[in-house]
Design a protein around this motif. Structure first.
Motif, short mmCIF file in Angstrom:
data_model
loop_
_atom_site.label_atom_id
_atom_site.label_comp_id
_atom_site.label_asym_id
_atom_site.label_seq_id
_atom_site.Cartn_x
_atom_site.Cartn_y
_atom_site.Cartn_z
N ARG A 106 0.82 -1.26 0.04
CA ARG A 106 -0.04 -0.21 -0.18
C ARG A 106 0.83 1.48 0.07
O ARG A 106 0.46 2.15 -0.68
N ASP A 107 1.97 1.30 0.93
CA ASP A 107 2.83 2.53 0.84
C ASP A 107 3.72 2.56 -0.66
O ASP A 107 3.66 3.71 -1.11
N ALA A 108 4.05 1.44 -1.01
CA ALA A 108 4.94 1.61 -2.40
C ALA A 108 4.17 2.02 -3.60
O ALA A 108 4.40 2.60 -4.55
N THR A 109 2.54 1.47 -3.62
CA THR A 109 1.68 1.70 -4.72
C THR A 109 1.10 3.00 -4.42
O THR A 109 0.39 3.54 -5.67
N GLY A 110 0.80 3.48 -3.06
CA GLY A 110 -0.15 4.64 -2.86
C GLY A 110 -1.48 4.17 -3.07
O GLY A 110 -2.48 5.01 -2.66
N ASN A 111 -1.83 2.93 -2.94
CA ASN A 111 -3.02 2.20 -2.74
C ASN A 111 -3.59 1.88 -1.27
O ASN A 111 -3.71 0.66 -0.90
N HIS A 112 -3.55 2.99 -0.77
CA HIS A 112 -3.99 2.91 0.67
C HIS A 112 -5.29 2.37 0.89
O HIS A 112 -5.39 1.96 2.32
N GLY A 113 -6.27 2.36 0.26
CA GLY A 113 -7.41 1.86 0.70
C GLY A 113 -7.56 0.38 0.11
O GLY A 113 -8.59 -0.13 0.44
N ALA A 114 -6.48 -0.15 -0.25
CA ALA A 114 -6.51 -1.69 -0.75
C ALA A 114 -6.85 -2.36 0.33
O ALA A 114 -6.54 -2.36 1.53
N ARG A 115 -7.92 -3.62 0.00
CA ARG A 115 -8.25 -4.62 0.80
C ARG A 115 -7.79 -5.93 0.16
O ARG A 115 -7.87 -6.39 -0.76
N ARG A 116 -7.66 -6.81 1.47
CA ARG A 116 -7.12 -8.12 0.88
C ARG A 116 -8.24 -9.11 0.39
O ARG A 116 -8.16 -9.98 -0.35
N ASN A 117 -9.54 -8.72 0.76
CA ASN A 117 -10.70 -9.39 0.33
C ASN A 117 -11.27 -8.91 -0.86
O ASN A 117 -12.23 -9.11 -1.32
N ASN A 118 -10.64 -8.10 -1.51
CA ASN A 118 -10.99 -7.44 -2.74
C ASN A 118 -10.24 -7.90 -3.83
O ASN A 118 -9.04 -7.87 -3.81
N PHE A 119 -10.66 -8.66 -4.93
CA PHE A 119 -9.98 -9.27 -5.90
C PHE A 119 -9.07 -8.46 -6.73
O PHE A 119 -8.06 -8.91 -6.74
#
Length: 193
Positions: A106-119
């Motif tokens: 999340r830090d490296a990509t800036g995808n801070h809202g990423a969730r592990r249960n989201n495909f």
């Protein structure tokens, strides 16, 4: 009237959220998986385009890690055989990513809202991680077996050869490699590659 409204709301909730926590019906057929879950194809194509990791490699790894179950978690541990003491690790979701590695992503990509249960997030994570493994360890992005070993052991662990003392893990990685080849051939046959 209220009874029907409650039923409609319940059905809407089940149809929106419940399906992704079940595995697709035919896990041995890549084309059937994509037929049942069309959005998987779009998500994996985006991750493949962004990170250069082929779809069939990601699919084989997801199969091994979570069997395509979005809320997968590691088994619980028990003291004295019956007192729950937590989970075996923090790994969860489609990718079975650990807390620390997921935070790095999340830090490296800036995808801070990423969730592990989201495909979509899980395959993007997997592509990111395997891209790093390819770059740092000199692995081909098509080498599902060794990419899985690096995924399981971590980049440093793979670099040290920690997997070489784990016969069970080498067998699992060989299975991932075989499944990747099977998925690749199936995807070619149904025109998805």
């Amino acid at each position: 009237m209220k009874k029907y409204l409650r039923l409609a709301v319940l059905l809407a909730l089940v149809s929106c959220g419940g399906g992704e926590n079940r595995a697709p019906r035919d896990l041995d057929n890549a084309c059937a998986i994509l037929e049942e879950r069309p959005h998987y194809y779009d998500a994996m194509r985006r991750a493949e385009g962004r990170w250069g990791v082929p779809m069939h490699v990601m699919m084989a790894t997801i199969y091994q890690e979570s069997k395509f179950i979005g809320n997968a978690k590691t088994p619980r541990r028990f003291a004295l055989g019956f007192i729950p003491t937590g989970r075996q690790s923090s790994a969860r979701g489609y990718s079975q990513a650990l807390d620390g590695t997921w935070d790095d992503y999340r830090d490296a990509t800036g995808n801070h809202g990423a969730r592990r249960n989201n495909f979509d997030d899980a395959v993007d994570f997997m592509g990111w991680y395997m891209n790093r493994a390819s770059a740092q360890l000199g692995l081909s992005s098509y080498d599902a077996e060794n990419l899985y070993l690096a995924y399981h052991e971590g980049l440093a662990g793979f670099g040290r050869g920690s997997h070489n003392q784990k016969g069970w893990l080498l067998r699992v990685a060989a299975d991932v490699g075989e499944r990747s080849e099977t998925y690749q051939n199936q995807l070619i046959a149904c025109g998805r590659l």
